[in-house]
Write a protein that holds these residues in place. Structure first.
Motif, PDB file in Angstrom:
ATOM      1  N   LEU A  79       0.852  -1.188   0.000  1.00 57.96           N
ATOM      2  CA  LEU A  79       0.000   0.000   0.000  1.00 57.96           C
ATOM      3  C   LEU A  79       0.887   1.237   0.000  1.00 57.96           C
ATOM      4  O   LEU A  79       1.810   1.329   0.812  1.00 57.96           O
ATOM      5  CB  LEU A  79      -0.885   0.009   1.246  1.00 57.96           C
ATOM      6  N   ILE A  80       0.602   2.167  -0.895  1.00 61.19           N
ATOM      7  CA  ILE A  80       1.425   3.374  -0.959  1.00 61.19           C
ATOM      8  C   ILE A  80       0.573   4.641  -0.931  1.00 61.19           C
ATOM      9  O   ILE A  80      -0.192   4.911  -1.857  1.00 61.19           O
ATOM     10  CB  ILE A  80       2.339   3.362  -2.200  1.00 61.19           C
ATOM     11  N   HIS A  81       0.712   5.387   0.155  1.00 60.63           N
ATOM     12  CA  HIS A  81       0.143   6.722   0.246  1.00 60.63           C
ATOM     13  C   HIS A  81       1.323   7.683   0.072  1.00 60.63           C
ATOM     14  O   HIS A  81       2.444   7.237  -0.131  1.00 60.63           O
ATOM     15  CB  HIS A  81      -0.522   6.927   1.606  1.00 60.63           C
ATOM     16  N   HIS A  82       1.072   8.984   0.186  1.00 57.17           N
ATOM     17  CA  HIS A  82       2.184   9.905  -0.047  1.00 57.17           C
ATOM     18  C   HIS A  82       1.996  11.215   0.696  1.00 57.17           C
ATOM     19  O   HIS A  82       0.882  11.540   1.127  1.00 57.17           O
ATOM     20  CB  HIS A  82       2.327  10.176  -1.550  1.00 57.17           C
ATOM     21  N   THR A  83       3.081  11.948   0.823  1.00 62.44           N
ATOM     22  CA  THR A  83       3.013  13.265   1.469  1.00 62.44           C
ATOM     23  C   THR A  83       2.257  14.225   0.551  1.00 62.44           C
ATOM     24  O   THR A  83       2.261  14.058  -0.668  1.00 62.44           O
ATOM     25  CB  THR A  83       4.431  13.823   1.724  1.00 62.44           C
ATOM     26  N   GLY A  84       1.613  15.198   1.164  1.00 60.04           N
ATOM     27  CA  GLY A  84       0.915  16.226   0.387  1.00 60.04           C
ATOM     28  C   GLY A  84      -0.264  15.702  -0.404  1.00 60.04           C
ATOM     29  O   GLY A  84      -0.595  16.233  -1.474  1.00 60.04           O
ATOM     30  N   CYS A  85      -0.924  14.669   0.111  1.00 61.93           N
ATOM     31  CA  CYS A  85      -2.050  14.093  -0.628  1.00 61.93           C
ATOM     32  C   CYS A  85      -3.262  15.027  -0.577  1.00 61.93           C
ATOM     33  O   CYS A  85      -3.578  15.598   0.463  1.00 61.93           O
ATOM     34  CB  CYS A  85      -2.427  12.730  -0.047  1.00 61.93           C
ATOM     35  N   GLY A  86      -3.943  15.141  -1.701  1.00 59.92           N
ATOM     36  CA  GLY A  86      -5.142  15.973  -1.780  1.00 59.92           C
ATOM     37  C   GLY A  86      -6.240  15.521  -0.839  1.00 59.92           C
ATOM     38  O   GLY A  86      -7.102  16.322  -0.446  1.00 59.92           O
ATOM     39  N   MET A  87      -6.212  14.243  -0.443  1.00 64.99           N
ATOM     40  CA  MET A  87      -7.254  13.725   0.440  1.00 64.99           C
ATOM     41  C   MET A  87      -7.125  14.257   1.870  1.00 64.99           C
ATOM     42  O   MET A  87      -8.026  14.093   2.669  1.00 64.99           O
ATOM     43  CB  MET A  87      -7.231  12.187   0.455  1.00 64.99           C
ATOM     44  N   GLU A  88      -5.970  14.893   2.160  1.00 65.62           N
ATOM     45  CA  GLU A  88      -5.784  15.496   3.486  1.00 65.62           C
ATOM     46  C   GLU A  88      -6.441  16.875   3.545  1.00 65.62           C
ATOM     47  O   GLU A  88      -6.707  17.379   4.628  1.00 65.62           O
ATOM     48  CB  GLU A  88      -4.288  15.648   3.795  1.00 65.62           C
ATOM     49  N   SER A  89      -6.629  17.496   2.386  1.00 67.97           N
ATOM     50  CA  SER A  89      -7.128  18.877   2.391  1.00 67.97           C
ATOM     51  C   SER A  89      -8.634  18.965   2.145  1.00 67.97           C
ATOM     52  O   SER A  89      -9.206  20.048   2.208  1.00 67.97           O
ATOM     53  CB  SER A  89      -6.365  19.722   1.367  1.00 67.97           C
ATOM     54  N   ILE A  90      -9.283  17.839   1.855  1.00 67.54           N
ATOM     55  CA  ILE A  90     -10.737  17.873   1.783  1.00 67.54           C
ATOM     56  C   ILE A  90     -11.309  17.070   2.952  1.00 67.54           C
ATOM     57  O   ILE A  90     -10.584  16.324   3.615  1.00 67.54           O
ATOM     58  CB  ILE A  90     -11.298  17.364   0.430  1.00 67.54           C
ATOM     59  N   THR A  91     -12.580  17.254   3.211  1.00 71.88           N
ATOM     60  CA  THR A  91     -13.224  16.560   4.329  1.00 71.88           C
ATOM     61  C   THR A  91     -14.458  15.833   3.807  1.00 71.88           C
ATOM     62  O   THR A  91     -14.789  15.921   2.614  1.00 71.88           O
ATOM     63  CB  THR A  91     -13.675  17.543   5.426  1.00 71.88           C
ATOM     64  N   GLU A  92     -15.125  15.155   4.712  1.00 76.02           N
ATOM     65  CA  GLU A  92     -16.359  14.464   4.313  1.00 76.02           C
ATOM     66  C   GLU A  92     -17.451  15.460   3.901  1.00 76.02           C
ATOM     67  O   GLU A  92     -18.443  15.074   3.289  1.00 76.02           O
ATOM     68  CB  GLU A  92     -16.839  13.536   5.437  1.00 76.02           C
ATOM     69  N   ASP A  93     -17.250  16.760   4.223  1.00 82.78           N
ATOM     70  CA  ASP A  93     -18.204  17.783   3.759  1.00 82.78           C
ATOM     71  C   ASP A  93     -18.260  17.837   2.240  1.00 82.78           C
ATOM     72  O   ASP A  93     -19.247  18.287   1.659  1.00 82.78           O
ATOM     73  CB  ASP A  93     -17.787  19.181   4.278  1.00 82.78           C
ATOM     74  N   PHE A  94     -17.195  17.392   1.606  1.00 77.64           N
ATOM     75  CA  PHE A  94     -17.133  17.350   0.147  1.00 77.64           C
ATOM     76  C   PHE A  94     -18.358  16.627  -0.408  1.00 77.64           C
ATOM     77  O   PHE A  94     -18.953  17.037  -1.407  1.00 77.64           O
ATOM     78  CB  PHE A  94     -15.844  16.622  -0.266  1.00 77.64           C
ATOM     79  N   ARG A  95     -18.718  15.541   0.278  1.00 75.98           N
ATOM     80  CA  ARG A  95     -19.828  14.707  -0.157  1.00 75.98           C
ATOM     81  C   ARG A  95     -21.155  15.472  -0.013  1.00 75.98           C
ATOM     82  O   ARG A  95     -22.003  15.439  -0.890  1.00 75.98           O
ATOM     83  CB  ARG A  95     -19.833  13.451   0.719  1.00 75.98           C
ATOM     84  N   HIS A  96     -21.278  16.157   1.127  1.00 77.38           N
ATOM     85  CA  HIS A  96     -22.488  16.940   1.388  1.00 77.38           C
ATOM     86  C   HIS A  96     -22.600  18.091   0.390  1.00 77.38           C
ATOM     87  O   HIS A  96     -23.671  18.324  -0.196  1.00 77.38           O
ATOM     88  CB  HIS A  96     -22.446  17.467   2.825  1.00 77.38           C
ATOM     89  N   ASP A  97     -21.498  18.780   0.166  1.00 74.04           N
ATOM     90  CA  ASP A  97     -21.497  19.894  -0.786  1.00 74.04           C
ATOM     91  C   ASP A  97     -21.865  19.413  -2.185  1.00 74.04           C
ATOM     92  O   ASP A  97     -22.586  20.092  -2.919  1.00 74.04           O
ATOM     93  CB  ASP A  97     -20.106  20.560  -0.833  1.00 74.04           C
ATOM     94  N   LEU A  98     -21.373  18.243  -2.518  1.00 72.59           N
ATOM     95  CA  LEU A  98     -21.665  17.663  -3.830  1.00 72.59           C
ATOM     96  C   LEU A  98     -23.166  17.388  -3.966  1.00 72.59           C
ATOM     97  O   LEU A  98     -23.778  17.685  -4.994  1.00 72.59           O
ATOM     98  CB  LEU A  98     -20.866  16.358  -3.976  1.00 72.59           C
ATOM     99  N   GLU A  99     -23.721  16.855  -2.894  1.00 69.35           N
ATOM    100  CA  GLU A  99     -25.156  16.562  -2.905  1.00 69.35           C
ATOM    101  C   GLU A  99     -25.961  17.860  -3.080  1.00 69.35           C
ATOM    102  O   GLU A  99     -26.921  17.918  -3.855  1.00 69.35           O
ATOM    103  CB  GLU A  99     -25.575  15.851  -1.616  1.00 69.35           C
TER     104      GLU A  99
END
Ligand SMILES: [Zn+2]
Length: 157
Positions: A79-99
């Motif tokens: 498994l490989i994650h990385h520094t500076g991942c975009g998934m660190e700068s968004i939250t689960e609110d992304f899903r709500h905002d999308l809805e």
């Protein structure tokens, strides 16, 4: 298309089996800065690569790993994650905002995270506890540093 024509012109059928030579499946973030084959010294035919936003072990990743192990003979998971991942700068609110924006709630979780090491551990745990996989002992997790190109292994504990 032009690039592919050049590629095909120099291409020779390696005549290899579909089964990955190293019997490994790599799950990694889709980040454009991560050249998985170069970073790991991998050659054509060596491994399965499964990528998505964050390198998160979702149901669909489990689907691919299950086929990878049961039909194509892989025995270990990296498994490989990385520094500076975009998934660190968004939250689960992304899903709500999308809805709110499109009028439909996505069926999938955003799978954002705050701590990359913890997210690697979470992903390792999902692999280890999957009832569908044949091989759950050889699972290792890493964080790729996009500034140095170095991999750091994450302690599973
Ligand atoms: Zn990422």
């Amino acid at each position: 298309m032009e690039a592919n024509r050049r590629y095909a012109a120099a291409f020779a059928d390696p005549g290899m089996d579909a089964r990955p030579v190293l019997q490994v499946a790599v799950v990694a973030c889709m980040d454009a800065r991560l050249d998985l084959h170069k970073a790991l010294g991998l050659q054509l035919g060596d491994c399965h690569t499964i990528r998505n936003a964050g390198g998160v072990v979702t149901d669909d990743v489990i689907r691919s790993l299950t086929i990878s192990q049961r039909a194509l003979g892989t025995r270990s998971v990296v498994l490989i994650h990385h520094t500076g991942c975009g998934m660190e700068s968004i939250t689960e609110d992304f899903r709500h905002d999308l809805e709110m924006e499109v009028g439909q709630r996505p069926a999938w979780a955003v799978e954002s995270f705050r701590d990359v090491d913890q997210d690697v551990r979470q992903s390792m745990q999902r692999v280890r506890t999957s009832p569908f996989l044949l091989h759950t002992n050889d699972v290792r997790g890493f964080v790729f540093d996009v500034r140095t190109g170095l991999l750091r292994e994450v302690d599973p504990a």
